[in-house]
Design a protein around this motif. Structure first.
Motif, PDB file in Angstrom:
ATOM      1  N   SER A 231     -33.741 -81.906  36.325  1.00 25.96           N
ATOM      2  CA  SER A 231     -34.769 -82.926  36.466  1.00 25.96           C
ATOM      3  C   SER A 231     -36.099 -82.288  36.074  1.00 25.96           C
ATOM      4  CB  SER A 231     -34.825 -83.475  37.890  1.00 25.96           C
ATOM      5  OG  SER A 231     -35.728 -84.571  37.967  1.00 25.96           O
ATOM      6  N   ILE A 232     -37.161 -83.096  36.105  1.00 25.40           N
ATOM      7  CA  ILE A 232     -38.490 -82.615  35.732  1.00 25.40           C
ATOM      8  C   ILE A 232     -39.412 -82.717  36.937  1.00 25.40           C
ATOM      9  CG2 ILE A 232     -40.480 -82.904  34.200  1.00 25.40           C
ATOM     10  CD1 ILE A 232     -38.017 -82.047  32.697  1.00 25.40           C
ATOM     11  N   TYR A 233     -40.107 -81.622  37.246  1.00 24.11           N
ATOM     12  CA  TYR A 233     -41.083 -81.596  38.331  1.00 24.11           C
ATOM     13  C   TYR A 233     -42.480 -81.875  37.781  1.00 24.11           C
ATOM     14  CZ  TYR A 233     -37.622 -79.582  41.499  1.00 24.11           C
ATOM     15  OH  TYR A 233     -36.519 -79.397  42.295  1.00 24.11           O
ATOM     16  N   VAL A 259     -50.712 -97.341  32.166  1.00 28.31           N
ATOM     17  CA  VAL A 259     -50.001 -96.349  32.965  1.00 28.31           C
ATOM     18  C   VAL A 259     -49.184 -95.463  32.029  1.00 28.31           C
ATOM     19  CG1 VAL A 259     -48.175 -95.996  34.662  1.00 28.31           C
ATOM     20  CG2 VAL A 259     -49.915 -97.749  35.047  1.00 28.31           C
ATOM     21  N   GLU A 260     -49.364 -94.160  32.143  1.00 30.40           N
ATOM     22  CA  GLU A 260     -48.634 -93.204  31.317  1.00 30.40           C
ATOM     23  C   GLU A 260     -47.644 -92.422  32.178  1.00 30.40           C
ATOM     24  OE1 GLU A 260     -51.402 -90.617  29.429  1.00 30.40           O
ATOM     25  OE2 GLU A 260     -52.394 -92.224  28.292  1.00 30.40           O
ATOM     26  N   PRO A 261     -46.443 -92.153  31.659  1.00 31.95           N
ATOM     27  CA  PRO A 261     -45.520 -91.292  32.396  1.00 31.95           C
ATOM     28  C   PRO A 261     -46.017 -89.855  32.416  1.00 31.95           C
ATOM     29  CG  PRO A 261     -44.669 -91.727  30.216  1.00 31.95           C
ATOM     30  CD  PRO A 261     -45.909 -92.562  30.358  1.00 31.95           C
ATOM     31  N   SER A 262     -45.486 -89.090  33.340  1.00 30.99           N
ATOM     32  CA  SER A 262     -45.819 -87.664  33.395  1.00 30.99           C
ATOM     33  C   SER A 262     -45.214 -86.948  32.193  1.00 30.99           C
ATOM     34  CB  SER A 262     -45.272 -87.052  34.691  1.00 30.99           C
ATOM     35  OG  SER A 262     -45.294 -85.646  34.628  1.00 30.99           O
ATOM     36  N   ARG A 263     -46.010 -86.108  31.564  1.00 30.21           N
ATOM     37  CA  ARG A 263     -45.504 -85.347  30.424  1.00 30.21           C
ATOM     38  C   ARG A 263     -45.321 -83.862  30.780  1.00 30.21           C
ATOM     39  NH1 ARG A 263     -48.790 -89.409  27.891  1.00 30.21           N
ATOM     40  NH2 ARG A 263     -47.376 -90.789  26.756  1.00 30.21           N
ATOM     41  N   SER A 264     -45.057 -83.633  32.036  1.00 31.26           N
ATOM     42  CA  SER A 264     -44.795 -82.277  32.515  1.00 31.26           C
ATOM     43  C   SER A 264     -43.570 -81.683  31.828  1.00 31.26           C
ATOM     44  CB  SER A 264     -44.559 -82.310  34.033  1.00 31.26           C
ATOM     45  OG  SER A 264     -44.056 -81.076  34.494  1.00 31.26           O
ATOM     46  N   GLN A 265     -43.612 -80.372  31.620  1.00 32.56           N
ATOM     47  CA  GLN A 265     -42.476 -79.633  31.060  1.00 32.56           C
ATOM     48  C   GLN A 265     -41.786 -78.786  32.124  1.00 32.56           C
ATOM     49  OE1 GLN A 265     -41.547 -79.974  27.777  1.00 32.56           O
ATOM     50  NE2 GLN A 265     -43.182 -81.487  27.527  1.00 32.56           N
ATOM     51  N   ASN A 266     -42.090 -79.034  33.401  1.00 34.42           N
ATOM     52  CA  ASN A 266     -41.550 -78.211  34.491  1.00 34.42           C
ATOM     53  C   ASN A 266     -40.112 -78.623  34.816  1.00 34.42           C
ATOM     54  OD1 ASN A 266     -43.994 -76.901  34.679  1.00 34.42           O
ATOM     55  ND2 ASN A 266     -44.708 -78.062  36.457  1.00 34.42           N
ATOM     56  N   VAL A 267     -39.168 -77.974  34.172  1.00 33.66           N
ATOM     57  CA  VAL A 267     -37.768 -78.358  34.358  1.00 33.66           C
ATOM     58  C   VAL A 267     -37.130 -77.564  35.499  1.00 33.66           C
ATOM     59  CG1 VAL A 267     -36.958 -76.701  32.605  1.00 33.66           C
ATOM     60  CG2 VAL A 267     -35.546 -78.688  33.211  1.00 33.66           C
ATOM     61  N   GLY A 268     -36.409 -78.294  36.340  1.00 30.85           N
ATOM     62  CA  GLY A 268     -35.607 -77.670  37.389  1.00 30.85           C
ATOM     63  C   GLY A 268     -34.142 -77.807  37.017  1.00 30.85           C
ATOM     64  N   VAL A 269     -33.375 -76.722  37.154  1.00 30.85           N
ATOM     65  CA  VAL A 269     -31.984 -76.703  36.701  1.00 30.85           C
ATOM     66  C   VAL A 269     -31.069 -76.221  37.824  1.00 30.85           C
ATOM     67  CG1 VAL A 269     -30.364 -75.748  35.008  1.00 30.85           C
ATOM     68  CG2 VAL A 269     -32.735 -76.215  34.344  1.00 30.85           C
ATOM     69  N   ASN A 270     -29.945 -76.916  37.990  1.00 30.86           N
ATOM     70  CA  ASN A 270     -28.923 -76.467  38.935  1.00 30.86           C
ATOM     71  C   ASN A 270     -27.937 -75.578  38.184  1.00 30.86           C
ATOM     72  OD1 ASN A 270     -26.473 -76.426  40.600  1.00 30.86           O
ATOM     73  ND2 ASN A 270     -27.600 -77.878  41.887  1.00 30.86           N
ATOM     74  N   GLU A 280     -23.899 -72.214  29.142  1.00 30.26           N
ATOM     75  CA  GLU A 280     -24.482 -70.878  29.287  1.00 30.26           C
ATOM     76  C   GLU A 280     -25.880 -70.867  28.683  1.00 30.26           C
ATOM     77  OE1 GLU A 280     -21.949 -67.934  27.622  1.00 30.26           O
ATOM     78  OE2 GLU A 280     -20.195 -68.486  28.836  1.00 30.26           O
ATOM     79  N   TYR A 281     -26.817 -70.256  29.417  1.00 33.52           N
ATOM     80  CA  TYR A 281     -28.207 -70.211  28.966  1.00 33.52           C
ATOM     81  C   TYR A 281     -28.662 -68.776  28.784  1.00 33.52           C
ATOM     82  CZ  TYR A 281     -27.860 -74.952  30.801  1.00 33.52           C
ATOM     83  OH  TYR A 281     -27.456 -76.245  31.047  1.00 33.52           O
ATOM     84  N   SER A 282     -29.440 -68.559  27.752  1.00 35.62           N
ATOM     85  CA  SER A 282     -29.949 -67.220  27.475  1.00 35.62           C
ATOM     86  C   SER A 282     -30.937 -66.805  28.555  1.00 35.62           C
ATOM     87  CB  SER A 282     -30.648 -67.206  26.114  1.00 35.62           C
ATOM     88  OG  SER A 282     -31.833 -67.993  26.167  1.00 35.62           O
ATOM     89  N   PRO A 283     -31.142 -65.507  28.728  1.00 32.04           N
ATOM     90  CA  PRO A 283     -32.132 -65.049  29.718  1.00 32.04           C
ATOM     91  C   PRO A 283     -33.522 -65.609  29.456  1.00 32.04           C
ATOM     92  CG  PRO A 283     -30.736 -63.228  29.041  1.00 32.04           C
ATOM     93  CD  PRO A 283     -30.397 -64.379  28.150  1.00 32.04           C
ATOM     94  N   SER A 284     -33.923 -65.742  28.183  1.00 32.59           N
ATOM     95  CA  SER A 284     -35.257 -66.252  27.881  1.00 32.59           C
ATOM     96  C   SER A 284     -35.376 -67.724  28.271  1.00 32.59           C
ATOM     97  CB  SER A 284     -35.583 -66.071  26.395  1.00 32.59           C
ATOM     98  OG  SER A 284     -34.658 -66.770  25.588  1.00 32.59           O
ATOM     99  N   LEU A 285     -34.317 -68.503  28.032  1.00 32.03           N
ATOM    100  CA  LEU A 285     -34.343 -69.903  28.429  1.00 32.03           C
ATOM    101  C   LEU A 285     -34.360 -70.034  29.944  1.00 32.03           C
ATOM    102  CD1 LEU A 285     -34.263 -72.897  27.693  1.00 32.03           C
ATOM    103  CD2 LEU A 285     -31.760 -72.747  27.590  1.00 32.03           C
ATOM    104  N   THR A 286     -33.560 -69.231  30.610  1.00 29.28           N
ATOM    105  CA  THR A 286     -33.508 -69.277  32.075  1.00 29.28           C
ATOM    106  C   THR A 286     -34.861 -68.927  32.680  1.00 29.28           C
ATOM    107  OG1 THR A 286     -31.154 -68.679  32.008  1.00 29.28           O
ATOM    108  CG2 THR A 286     -32.300 -68.413  34.108  1.00 29.28           C
ATOM    109  N   ARG A 287     -35.543 -67.955  32.095  1.00 33.73           N
ATOM    110  CA  ARG A 287     -36.866 -67.579  32.603  1.00 33.73           C
ATOM    111  C   ARG A 287     -37.886 -68.696  32.441  1.00 33.73           C
ATOM    112  NH1 ARG A 287     -35.501 -62.511  30.298  1.00 33.73           N
ATOM    113  NH2 ARG A 287     -36.656 -63.028  28.381  1.00 33.73           N
ATOM    114  N   SER A 288     -37.642 -69.599  31.509  1.00 31.56           N
ATOM    115  CA  SER A 288     -38.581 -70.697  31.281  1.00 31.56           C
ATOM    116  C   SER A 288     -38.430 -71.822  32.307  1.00 31.56           C
ATOM    117  CB  SER A 288     -38.388 -71.262  29.869  1.00 31.56           C
ATOM    118  OG  SER A 288     -37.201 -72.042  29.782  1.00 31.56           O
ATOM    119  N   PHE A 289     -37.361 -71.798  33.106  1.00 34.28           N
ATOM    120  CA  PHE A 289     -37.144 -72.862  34.075  1.00 34.28           C
ATOM    121  C   PHE A 289     -38.174 -72.780  35.190  1.00 34.28           C
ATOM    122  CE2 PHE A 289     -32.326 -72.595  33.027  1.00 34.28           C
ATOM    123  CZ  PHE A 289     -32.549 -73.259  31.828  1.00 34.28           C
ATOM    124  N   TYR A 290     -38.703 -73.925  35.553  1.00 33.34           N
ATOM    125  CA  TYR A 290     -39.699 -73.992  36.627  1.00 33.34           C
ATOM    126  C   TYR A 290     -39.063 -73.684  37.976  1.00 33.34           C
ATOM    127  CZ  TYR A 290     -43.237 -76.158  39.687  1.00 33.34           C
ATOM    128  OH  TYR A 290     -44.168 -76.406  40.661  1.00 33.34           O
TER     129      TYR A 290
END
Length: 296
Positions: A231-233, A259-270, A280-290
């Motif tokens: 989801s997006i935070y 009214v504009e939707p939130s354009r946040s890039q703060n992704v939360g991943v389970n 499978e996610y690379s270490p660089s992608l995983t580090r980008s997760f909020y």
């Protein structure tokens, strides 16, 4: 207590922006503080803060705004939004820190994530997904209309279906589940009290998506902790910056934003769900997760 707090070093003759928000305990206080910081970053003229306690005086607040020669107003949260009847038409006005929709009479930045951001993250997190299924009611129709444009741009096939009741939603989801393909299909839960019902729908879909290895993602951040893939935070600083831009546009008569939707890039991943799905996610992608779940 209600105070208009002057920021030091600003010229009093400059355009004056009032920010009205609830006096709240942690962690909610931090949310409002971050939004105000974003407003400050964009509004470099005179800024006044009006924190509202539960039993504040509406009459005193309105007289204080006049005495302080306020030019434009940002309201945050439900306590601030409750004042729009008195403020609309008197001041250029925008609202934030709420799940606003176009049905709201005041422009602003919604807490609801932009489908374009959700679909960008879906492309990153589940590259083989081709079709997205979503159920919606009239209240979430506006978001699905935005989603249809985004899906076409990003190469997804969006299968959107309108329903009127919880029982309709249950039947429609069962049909979707029976025909969905694990490798290429995903289900999106919009912010909708019917089609994303947390008592009936969410538990059913979490169970079925897990058993069938289907991607399930949501517009509601708390769902990722419960087992949706992502989801997006909100990005509170970013929302504040945009609110400052919007109210200034209104003040100068340059635009009439809605009214504009939130354009946040703060992704939360389970990550537990991702592993179960074989993603499978690379270490660089995983580090980008909020945020990631389960938390250690």
């Amino acid at each position: 207590m209600l105070l208009g707090l002057f920021l030091p070093g600003l010229v009093l003759a400059a355009d004056t922006l009032a920010v009205i928000y609830p006096e709240a305990p942690p962690p909610y206080k931090q949310v409002f503080d971050q939004i105000v910081e974003g407003i400050e970053a964009r509004h470099t003229d005179r800024l006044l803060r009006y924190p509202l306690e539960k039993n504040y005086s509406r009459t005193y607040l309105l007289s204080q705004l006049e005495a302080d020669r306020v030019d434009m107003v940002v309201t945050l949260g439900r306590r601030g939004y409750s004042l729009i009847g008195e403020l609309s038409g008197k001041y250029p006005l925008v609202s934030g820190a709420l799940p606003l929709t176009p049905a709201n009479t005041v422009p602003g930045v919604s807490l609801i994530a932009d489908p374009d951001t959700l679909f960008s993250q879906l492309r990153n997190l589940s590259p083989t997904t081709q079709r997205i299924f979503v159920l919606f009611t009239d209240k979430s129709r506006w978001m699905v209309e935005l989603a249809q444009k985004s899906a076409a741009k990003k190469g997804f096939e969006l299968k959107a279906q309108s329903v009127n009741s919880l029982s309709d939603a249950v039947r429609a989801y069962q049909a979707i589940l029976d025909g969905a393909q694990a490798e290429t299909d995903a289900i999106w839960l919009p912010l909708d009290k019917v089609t994303s019902n947390e008592t009936v729908i969410l538990p059913m879909l979490l169970r079925e998506a897990w058993d069938r290895r289907l991607v399930l993602f949501s517009s509601k951040p708390s769902h990722v902790k419960r087992g949706t893939l992502f989801s997006i935070y909100p990005n509170n600083q970013q929302s504040g910056e945009r609110l400052a831009e919007m109210v200034k546009e209104l003040y100068l008569g340059r635009a009439a934003p809605g009214v504009e939707p939130s354009r946040s890039q703060n992704v939360g991943v389970n990550l537990r769900t991702a592993v179960h799905l074989g993603l499978e996610y690379s270490p660089s992608l995983t580090r980008s997760f909020y945020r990631t779940f389960p938390q250690p």
